[in-house]
Scaffold this active site. Structure first.
Site, PDB file in Angstrom:
ATOM      1  CB  SER A 142      35.267  -7.895 -28.301  1.00  0.00           C
ATOM      2  OG  SER A 142      34.560  -8.407 -27.197  1.00  0.00           O
ATOM      3  CE  LYS A 168      32.809 -10.904 -28.920  1.00  0.00           C
ATOM      4  NZ  LYS A 168      33.653 -12.058 -29.305  1.00  0.00           N
ATOM      5  CE  LYS A 170      33.106 -10.524 -24.840  1.00  0.00           C
ATOM      6  NZ  LYS A 170      33.224 -11.979 -25.067  1.00  0.00           N
ATOM      7  CG  ASP A 195      30.680 -13.442 -26.930  1.00  0.00           C
ATOM      8  OD1 ASP A 195      30.055 -14.448 -26.520  1.00  0.00           O
ATOM      9  OD2 ASP A 195      31.925 -13.432 -27.060  1.00  0.00           O
ATOM     10  CD  GLU A 220      31.489 -14.699 -30.019  1.00  0.00           C
ATOM     11  OE1 GLU A 220      31.416 -13.597 -30.606  1.00  0.00           O
ATOM     12  OE2 GLU A 220      32.542 -15.130 -29.523  1.00  0.00           O
ATOM     13  CG  ASP A 245      34.196 -18.183 -28.462  1.00  0.00           C
ATOM     14  OD1 ASP A 245      35.123 -18.990 -28.487  1.00  0.00           O
ATOM     15  OD2 ASP A 245      34.321 -17.055 -27.921  1.00  0.00           O
ATOM     16  CE  LYS A 269      37.661 -16.320 -28.781  1.00  0.00           C
ATOM     17  NZ  LYS A 269      36.963 -16.350 -27.478  1.00  0.00           N
ATOM     18  N   GLY A 297      39.461 -13.436 -30.433  1.00  0.00           N
ATOM     19  CA  GLY A 297      40.616 -12.899 -29.726  1.00  0.00           C
ATOM     20  C   GLY A 297      40.520 -13.186 -28.245  1.00  0.00           C
TER      21      GLY A 297
HETATM   22  C1  NPQ Z   1      35.249 -14.098 -26.428  1.00  0.00           C
HETATM   23  N1  NPQ Z   1      37.127 -12.464 -26.138  1.00  0.00           N
HETATM   24  O1  NPQ Z   1      35.128 -13.956 -27.622  1.00  0.00           O
HETATM   25  C2  NPQ Z   1      36.479 -13.603 -25.652  1.00  0.00           C
HETATM   26  C3  NPQ Z   1      36.424 -13.940 -24.266  1.00  0.00           C
HETATM   27  C4  NPQ Z   1      37.367 -13.397 -23.276  1.00  0.00           C
HETATM   28  C5  NPQ Z   1      37.724 -10.392 -27.174  1.00  0.00           C
HETATM   29  O2  NPQ Z   1      35.561 -10.920 -26.502  1.00  0.00           O
HETATM   30  C6  NPQ Z   1      41.168 -12.238 -20.194  1.00  0.00           C
HETATM   31  C7  NPQ Z   1      41.701 -13.046 -21.170  1.00  0.00           C
HETATM   32  C8  NPQ Z   1      39.837 -11.897 -20.230  1.00  0.00           C
HETATM   33  C9  NPQ Z   1      40.886 -13.539 -22.182  1.00  0.00           C
HETATM   34  C10 NPQ Z   1      37.670 -12.067 -21.307  1.00  0.00           C
HETATM   35  C11 NPQ Z   1      36.690 -11.275 -26.579  1.00  0.00           C
HETATM   36  C12 NPQ Z   1      39.014 -12.383 -21.249  1.00  0.00           C
HETATM   37  C13 NPQ Z   1      39.537 -13.214 -22.235  1.00  0.00           C
HETATM   38  C14 NPQ Z   1      36.879 -12.578 -22.308  1.00  0.00           C
HETATM   39  C15 NPQ Z   1      38.712 -13.698 -23.240  1.00  0.00           C
HETATM   40  O3  NPQ Z   1      34.390 -14.739 -25.844  1.00  0.00           O
HETATM   41 MG    MG Z   2      33.134 -15.285 -27.517  1.00  0.00          MG
END
Ligand code: NPQ
Ligand code: MG
Length: 376
Positions: A142, A168, A170, A195, A220, A245, A269, A297
Site C-alpha cells: 500500500s 495499491k 491511496k 484505496d 477499495e 474495508d 482485517k 494491514g
Molecule cells: C487501509 N492501511 O487499508 C489502511 C488504512 C490505514 C496499509 O493502507 C496508522 C495506523 C496509519 C493505521 C493509515 C493500509 C494508518 C493506518 C491508514 C491504517 O485502509
Molecule cells: Mg483500506
C-alpha cells in the site's frame, strides 16, 4: 498445564510502543510518521505468555477507535472481564467481552494474546488453528499519497523491484484519476488498485467512471463507511470490482454487503472485525459466496503482522494482501522481521502461537508506557 485445561490469565500487561516509520504514510484522512501501537501481553499460570497488538491508530479517523481510547477500554473493561475467570477455549474471549459495544480493535488485541498463549501451550500454530492451506502468502504493498507523481512512481518502482505482486495507491479528491493514469501508463501490466478510505460520495461518479477505464484490480472503500446502499449503486455502474474495508465490521456485515451487491471483493482485517476468530468467519462467508478476499494491514509491528500473515494462509484468500515485509514500514521491527522473497511471497510463521515474540531489547527501546491489570 495441558492444552485442554482452562486458561487462567493472571496478569494482562498493556504496553505502548512507538516505532518511527521509514517514510511518512499519507492517506485521505491524514499523515503518520511514527507508528504508535498498544501491545497486550497476557501471562498465564504455569509460565506461558501470549502477545497481541491493537490496530487502533493515534486518532479516530480510520474508525472510531483510537489509541488512548483502546488503552482505557482494555484497562477498565476488557482486561478485568477476561481476568475474572479462566477461559475454556480462545473462542470464549469474544463471548466474554461481547457485552461491550464496539471497540473491536481492542477486543482483537486481547483475543490474539490469549490465542497466542493457548496455542503455545498446545504447540500449535495460529495458521493451523485457523485452517491455513499454504505455507507462503502473496504480498502486495500500500503506497501513501505522494508529493508528486515522479516521487510516487519512484517509490512504486522500488517496491516492484522487491517483488511485490500488487500495488495499491491511496487516493483522495483532487489526487486521483491523473495520478493513477500516470502510474498506469508507466506500468501497463502491473496489478494496480486504489484505496479512497471513504473520501468520496456518489456524486463523484465521474471520478470512478474514469478510474474504471484503467484496468484496476479493485477500487477499495470509495464511499462512506456506513453507506452500503450507495456502494451497491456505484458497483452497479462499474466494471471494476469494489472492495469494502471500513464498511465490513463482522461476518454479518459481509453477508449483507455481498447480498446487496455493495462489493465484489472484501479486505479482511482482524482488528476491524473484533479478532481473528471473526475474521475467519468473514472469510468463510465470502468463500461460501464466491467472493475473493485478501488480508489488509494497519502498519502493524511484527506482533500484529503475524496474525495477518496466518489469516492470509486461508484457502479463500486469493488476492495478494497488504501483508508487506517489516522493512516496508520499519527500519527495525520489534520482532524478528517478516521478509519478502524475490517471488513476492512471505513465509507463514511455523512456530507455536502467532510464531513470533517481541525482542526484549527492542521492547526496552520502544516502550513509552506500561500498565498492568492483575487479578483482584
Ligand atoms: C487501509 N492501511 O487499508 C489502511 C488504512 C490505514 C496499509 O493502507 C496508522 C495506523 C496509519 C493505521 C493509515 C493500509 C494508518 C493506518 C491508514 C491504517 O485502509
Ligand atoms: Mg483500506
Amino acid at each position: 498445564m495441558t492444552g485442554s485445561d482452562p486458561l487462567p490469565v493472571e496478569t494482562i500487561e498493556l504496553r505502548e510502543v512507538d516505532l518511527p516509520l521509514v517514510r511518512p504514510f499519507r492517506t485521505s484522512f491524514g499523515e503518520e510518521s511514527v507508528k504508535r501501537a498498544i501491545l497486550v501481553r497476557v501471562a498465564v499460570a504455569g509460565g506461558a505468555e501470549g502477545w497481541g497488538e491493537c490496530a487502533a491508530a493515534e486518532d479516530p479517523r480510520y474508525s472510531e477507535e483510537w489509541l488512548d481510547g483502546a488503552w482505557a477500554i482494555l484497562r477498565d473493561f476488557l482486561g478485568p472481564a477476561l481476568i475474572k475467570r479462566p477461559v475454556g477455549h480462545p473462542e470464549e474471549v469474544g463471548e466474554r467481552v461481547q457485552w461491550v459495544r464496539g471497540h473491536r480493535m481492542a477486543k482483537a488485541a486481547l483475543e490474539a494474546a490469549v490465542l497466542d498463549a493457548w496455542l503455545r501451550i498446545r504447540g500449535e500454530t495460529l495458521a493451523s488453528f485457523l485452517g491455513g492451506a499454504r505455507d507462503r502468502v502473496e504480498c502486495g504493498v500500500s503506497v501513501g499519497i505522494a508529493s508528486s507523481v515522479e516521487a510516487l512512481l519512484e517509490e512504486v518502482q522500488g517496491y516492484l523491484a522487491k517483488g511485490y505482486r500488487r500495488v495499491k495507491l491511496k487516493i483522495e479528491p483532487g489526487r486521483d484519476v491523473d495520478v493513477v493514469q500516470h502510474v498506469r501508463d508507466a506500468l501497463p501490466d502491473t496489478p494496480l488498485s486504489v484505496d479512497a478510505n471513504a473520501a468520496y460520495r456518489l456524486e463523484n461518479l465521474s471520478v470512478f467512471q474514469a478510474l474504471d477505464e484503467l484496468g484496476l484490480v479493485m477500487i477499495e472503500q470509495p464511499l462512506h463507511h456506513e453507506d452500503l446502499a450507495d456502494h451497491a449503486k456505484l458497483q452497479g455502474q462499474l466494471q471494476t470490482p469494489i472492495c469494502l474495508d471500513e464498511s465490513i465490521r463482522s461476518a454479518h456485515d459481509a453477508a449483507v454487503a455481498i447480498e446487496m451487491g455493495a462489493c465484489r471483493i472484501i479486505n479482511i482485517k482482524p482488528g476491524r472485525v473484533g479478532g481473528v476468530v471473526e475474521a475467519k468467519a468473514v472469510h468463510d462467508v465470502a468463500l461460501g459466496a464466491g467472493v475473493p478476499v485478501w488480508i489488509g494491514g494497519m502498519l502493524e509491528t511484527g506482533v500484529g503482522r503475524a496474525p495477518n500473515v496466518a489469516l492470509a494462509a486461508l484457502p479463500g484468500v486469493t488476492l495478494p494482501g497488504d501483508t508487506s515485509a517489516s522493512d516496508r514500514y520499519f527500519k527495525e521491527d520489534i520482532t524478528e522481521p517478516f521478509v519478502i522473497d524475490a517471488e513476492g511471497t512471505m513465509a507463514v510463521p511455523t512456530g507455536p502461537g502467532i510464531g513470533v515474540a517481541p525482542d526484549s531489547a527492542r521492547l526496552e527501546v520502544c516502550t513509552v508506557r506500561t500498565e498492568t491489570i492483575a487479578k483482584v
